[in-house]
Design an enzyme around this catalytic site. Sequence first.
Site, PDB file in Angstrom:
ATOM      1  CG  ASP A   1       1.874  -4.845  45.574  1.00 34.07           C
ATOM      2  OD1 ASP A   1       1.593  -5.830  46.288  1.00 34.07           O
ATOM      3  OD2 ASP A   1       3.023  -4.387  45.458  1.00 34.07           O
ATOM      4  CG  HIS A   2      -2.531  -1.984  40.013  1.00 33.85           C
ATOM      5  ND1 HIS A   2      -3.103  -2.144  38.775  1.00 33.85           N
ATOM      6  CD2 HIS A   2      -2.885  -0.736  40.404  1.00 33.85           C
ATOM      7  CE1 HIS A   2      -3.755  -1.044  38.426  1.00 33.85           C
ATOM      8  NE2 HIS A   2      -3.631  -0.178  39.392  1.00 33.85           N
ATOM      9  CG  PHE A   3      -6.362  -3.665  42.038  1.00 29.97           C
ATOM     10  CD1 PHE A   3      -6.163  -2.531  42.833  1.00 29.97           C
ATOM     11  CD2 PHE A   3      -6.651  -3.498  40.688  1.00 29.97           C
ATOM     12  CE1 PHE A   3      -6.281  -1.261  42.279  1.00 29.97           C
ATOM     13  CE2 PHE A   3      -6.755  -2.221  40.139  1.00 29.97           C
ATOM     14  CZ  PHE A   3      -6.574  -1.108  40.934  1.00 29.97           C
TER      15      PHE A   3
END
Lengths: 172, 138
Positions: A33-35
């Site tokens: 999720d990052h990123f």
Amino acid sequence: MRWMWIDRIVTFEPETRLVAIKNVSLAEEHLHDHFPADAHREALPIMPAPLMIEGMAQTAGILVGSVNRFREKVILAKIVNATFDAEIGPGETIEYDATLERIDANGASTAGTVRRLRLPATEWETIGRVDLMFSHIDQNMAGLAFPDENFVFSDNFRTILRAAGLEDLAET
Amino acid sequence: MPDTAAMSRDEIFSNVQSVLEEALGADEDEITLDASLTGDLEAESIDFLDIVFRLEKTFSTPDKPFKISQGELFPENLMENPEWVKDGQFTEAGMTMLRERMPHVDFSEFEKNPEVNKVAEAITVKSLVDFIERKLNQ
């Protein structure tokens, strides 16, 4: 162990210094999720800086807690300073090196250096500094009462202590 | 290492300014003698501990450690005696206790409406300078 952001304690000098390492893995969901990839760029998995602050807080928090044999509830109260000069990606090892600057009945302050392991040379390179303040919350000035159980130093912390051969530090 | 006993009031103020810049992230021009730590500089309770640690470090010398005892600079355990507080306000006995414990704080404005929750607002940059000057000359 979902909220453990250190993997192993590697150095412990009582009341002075504690060093822990964290291995960053592509299997960790936060890196997805990052990123994530989007229409404009490819995926960019980097270790979030706030989680590195948490890693230092856990490292320094164990050091602070060990002074009173984990009887005090040691809470991160203030990030005095946090600077990072590099991004850390999957496959890297981070080292959190915390030293105790000052401790009294109310709380403690710590200074910390964050390093990455350079491969294949296996040299440590400094990539950040994180200085923190901790509160012994049962001694808070407002006189607030908290549960007797030490919810800060839970079983997860004991696992980490045991793996480092430091289980005798904690009262059972 | 400076000779702290020989420090002038201006030097003490300048050191206190540096401590507050670091502990509170305040700008130098905000840190005037009249500035209240909680009111103007937005200090919170954990900042008091940070300030105490930094003042000890700043004003200690190898020969003469500068040690601030708990409750010496900032008020603590103010509720321990029921005679000091009534209906959230300090009584006359409470004000007497405050003046005795904290001679470095000017309570003349505060005592007009001595709400317990607002006692920290009476502590100004000047309170810190006075506290340190008195302590260095002891």
